[in-house]
Scaffold this motif. Structure first.
Motif, PDB file in Angstrom:
ATOM      1  N   GLY A 281      -1.142   3.157   8.346  1.00  0.00           N
ATOM      2  CA  GLY A 281      -2.148   2.393   7.605  1.00  0.00           C
ATOM      3  C   GLY A 281      -2.451   2.977   6.227  1.00  0.00           C
ATOM      4  O   GLY A 281      -2.441   2.269   5.227  1.00  0.00           O
ATOM      5  N   CYS A 282      -2.680   4.300   6.185  1.00  0.00           N
ATOM      6  CA  CYS A 282      -3.109   4.884   4.907  1.00  0.00           C
ATOM      7  C   CYS A 282      -2.209   6.033   4.472  1.00  0.00           C
ATOM      8  O   CYS A 282      -2.489   6.713   3.496  1.00  0.00           O
ATOM      9  CB  CYS A 282      -4.563   5.358   5.006  1.00  0.00           C
TER      10      CYS A 282
ATOM     11  N   CYS B 202      -6.566   6.755  13.556  1.00  0.00           N
ATOM     12  CA  CYS B 202      -6.602   7.542  12.323  1.00  0.00           C
ATOM     13  C   CYS B 202      -8.064   7.695  11.913  1.00  0.00           C
ATOM     14  O   CYS B 202      -8.769   6.702  11.757  1.00  0.00           O
ATOM     15  CB  CYS B 202      -5.791   6.830  11.240  1.00  0.00           C
TER      16      CYS B 202
ATOM     17  N   CYS C  85      -8.674   5.959   8.156  1.00  0.00           N
ATOM     18  CA  CYS C  85      -8.735   4.523   7.869  1.00  0.00           C
ATOM     19  C   CYS C  85      -9.006   3.675   9.112  1.00  0.00           C
ATOM     20  O   CYS C  85      -9.209   2.470   9.012  1.00  0.00           O
ATOM     21  CB  CYS C  85      -7.436   4.056   7.207  1.00  0.00           C
TER      22      CYS C  85
ATOM     23  N   TYR D  44      -6.879   3.059  11.560  1.00  0.00           N
ATOM     24  CA  TYR D  44      -5.673   2.447  12.116  1.00  0.00           C
ATOM     25  C   TYR D  44      -5.459   2.939  13.554  1.00  0.00           C
ATOM     26  O   TYR D  44      -5.585   4.126  13.834  1.00  0.00           O
ATOM     27  CB  TYR D  44      -4.461   2.813  11.250  1.00  0.00           C
TER      28      TYR D  44
ATOM     29  N   CYS E 277       0.008   8.370   9.294  1.00  0.00           N
ATOM     30  CA  CYS E 277      -0.661   7.112   9.598  1.00  0.00           C
ATOM     31  C   CYS E 277       0.029   5.968   8.858  1.00  0.00           C
ATOM     32  O   CYS E 277       0.172   6.012   7.638  1.00  0.00           O
ATOM     33  CB  CYS E 277      -2.131   7.201   9.193  1.00  0.00           C
TER      34      CYS E 277
HETATM   35 ZN   LIG Z   1      -5.004   5.989   8.299  1.00  0.00          ZN
END
Ligand SMILES: [Zn+2]
Length: 474
Positions: free
Chosen positions: A389-390, A367, A370, A372, A387
């Motif tokens: 992660g974010c 990503c 972020c 990830y 994503c």
């Molecule tokens: Zn991300």
């Protein structure tokens, strides 16, 4: 701004008649023979030097022109050498001296390059000995598309020539030729010219684009001006390749070895008429494919450099897995990307702009926002993803290109080119290359525009000669 000079190499296919082919093969064989003959002498001299330390030997063996000076007496001894022009003969000797000097240097140095051994005897059947004419217009003459090579004067001192034809002359236009090398690769002759060019000095980079090459399209680009561009692959290429496959299959059902011809020196097979007919069609189609691809790639490259000072591209290599057909298609695409890189680097040089290749490992699965990393990567059919992660929403290729752009800016230390608002894509464009230029259509926020583009020219943007982009609003 001062122009600077650079040399470039231009390789052009040659049309050579059967008779001329035999003559050129003969010339190459003789140069090969001379190389081996001189190497034989060099080996003896090397042994002599080891035993006697005679400084005279050094003058012959280890200088640039020492071996070359052995040619005139050798010509008296072996008159057949006289049928070859002096330039390729001289260069056979220089080539050997050069190989010896490289070997010497690698011994004196820290042996960085372990492959450079003492030169070995060359087998002509394993590699056609190229004919080098290293002085401008000496030993060759260019007249339109005809390239006339001088042979040696022979024993009777008569001037002899062999005529060949360049398949194209446009790349040579306006360029100063420094030297010419005739090579034969896979049975086909080429003229390789070294030319001198003067090029504009490189400009400062203010706008950059990073391209992610892949197999859904030619490449997907993200730029520092917050535009992203999806460049389509040439649609006609698949059709041409299918037609080529059909023709090759038809040709290979005909007899390649139809009749045996015997000459004074050797014997060879000639193919049947049907085989020849198909082969000619194949050659023509291949030539057409080459030309069309070239136009396509140049159109794209020129349009990119009109908008950007730096074009960077990932070092794409397909994984090569899958069935044969898919593999070959991906190979074709790889060679297309390979040529695209050559064209980009060439256009950048000519326009005083920059080209850069970046390591694209992991750009798809990471990503950009972020960092990830998707474990195990994203399978090819996933075109969009969120994503974990974010929670950002990503267009697969766009995210990859953004990662690429981040890398490029970091690599080249030009991170200041990113606007305060970051790399968010404000405008998404689709580019198609037509013979008339690049047709760009706006996507995303203007979905209607794309849909309407089929019947109307109003919503089409042509990146024109003056770097400006015209957009006729609907
Ligand atoms: Zn991300």
């Amino acid at each position: 701004m001062r122009d600077h000079e650079k040399t470039a190499v231009i390789k052009i296919p040659l049309n050579v008649s059967l008779e001329s082919e035999e003559i050129l093969d003969g010339q190459s064989r003789i140069c090969n023979w001379l190389y081996n003959q001189l190497l034989d002498r060099a080996n003896a001299l090397r042994d002599e030097y080891r035993n006697t330390q005679n400084p005279e030997v050094v003058k012959v063996l280890y200088t640039e022109r020492g071996l070359r000076n052995l040619i005139p007496p050798l010509k008296k001894e072996k008159p057949f050498l006289k049928v070859v022009h002096s330039s390729p003969l001289k260069n056979a000797a220089l080539r050997l001296s050069n190989a010896i000097q490289t070997y010497q240097k690698s011994r004196k140095g820290k042996r960085k390059n372990k492959d450079t051994g003492w030169p070995r005897f060359r087998s002509w059947s394993e590699g056609w000995f190229s004919l080098l004419y290293d002085e401008p217009n000496k030993g060759y003459r260019l007249k339109g598309s005809s390239l006339i090579l001088s042979l040696g004067r022979g024993i009777d001192k008569k001037q002899r020539y062999v005529s060949t034809f360049l398949e194209e002359t446009k790349p040579l236009k306006g360029k100063e030729i420094r030297n010419l090398r005739i090579v034969k690769q896979l049975g086909k002759f080429y003229a390789v010219f070294t030319v001198r060019l003067s090029l504009p000095a490189p400009k400062k980079v203010t706008k950059a684009i990073a391209l992610d090459p892949n197999h859904k399209n030619l490449a997907y680009g993200v730029a520092t001006d917050q535009q992203s561009i999806e460049i389509s692959s040439p649609s006609w290429l698949k059709r041409t390749d299918r037609r080529l496959d059909e023709l090759i299959a038809k040709r290979d059902r005909c007899k390649r070895k139809s009749q045996k011809r015997i000459t004074d020196y050797n014997s060879y097979w000639i193919p049947s008429r049907r085989w020849k007919k198909f082969n000619e069609k194949i050659e023509n189609l291949r030539r057409k494919r080459r030309d069309q691809t070239k136009t396509f790639l140049f159109t794209i490259a020129q349009a990119l450099y009109k908008q950007y000072d730096l074009v960077a591209i990932g070092d794409y290599a397909p994984d090569g897995t899958g069935e044969t057909k898919a593999m070959r298609r991906s190979m074709n695409n790889q060679s297309l990307i390979g040529r695209f890189k050559e064209v980009l680097s060439w256009v950048s040089l000519k326009s005083g702009k920059q080209f850069h290749e970046f390591d694209e490992k992991g750009t798809t699965r990471t990503c950009h926002s972020c960092g990830y990393v998707v474990e195990g990567g994203l399978s090819p059919e996933i075109r969009h993803w969120d994503c974990p992660g974010c929670y950002s929403y990503h267009i697969r290729d766009e995210n990859a290109a953004k990662n690429g752009l981040i890398r490029v800016l970091r690599d080249l230390n030009i991170e200041n080119l990113v606007p305060c608002s970051g790399l968010a894509s404000q405008e998404r464009w689709a580019w198609r290359a037509l013979p008339s230029g690049v047709v760009a259509t706006l996507r995303g926020q203007c979905r209607n525009t794309v849909a309407a583009s089929r019947n109307s020219n109003d919503d089409v943007i042509v990146v024109d000669q003056n770097l400006s982009i015209k957009f006729a609003q609907l």
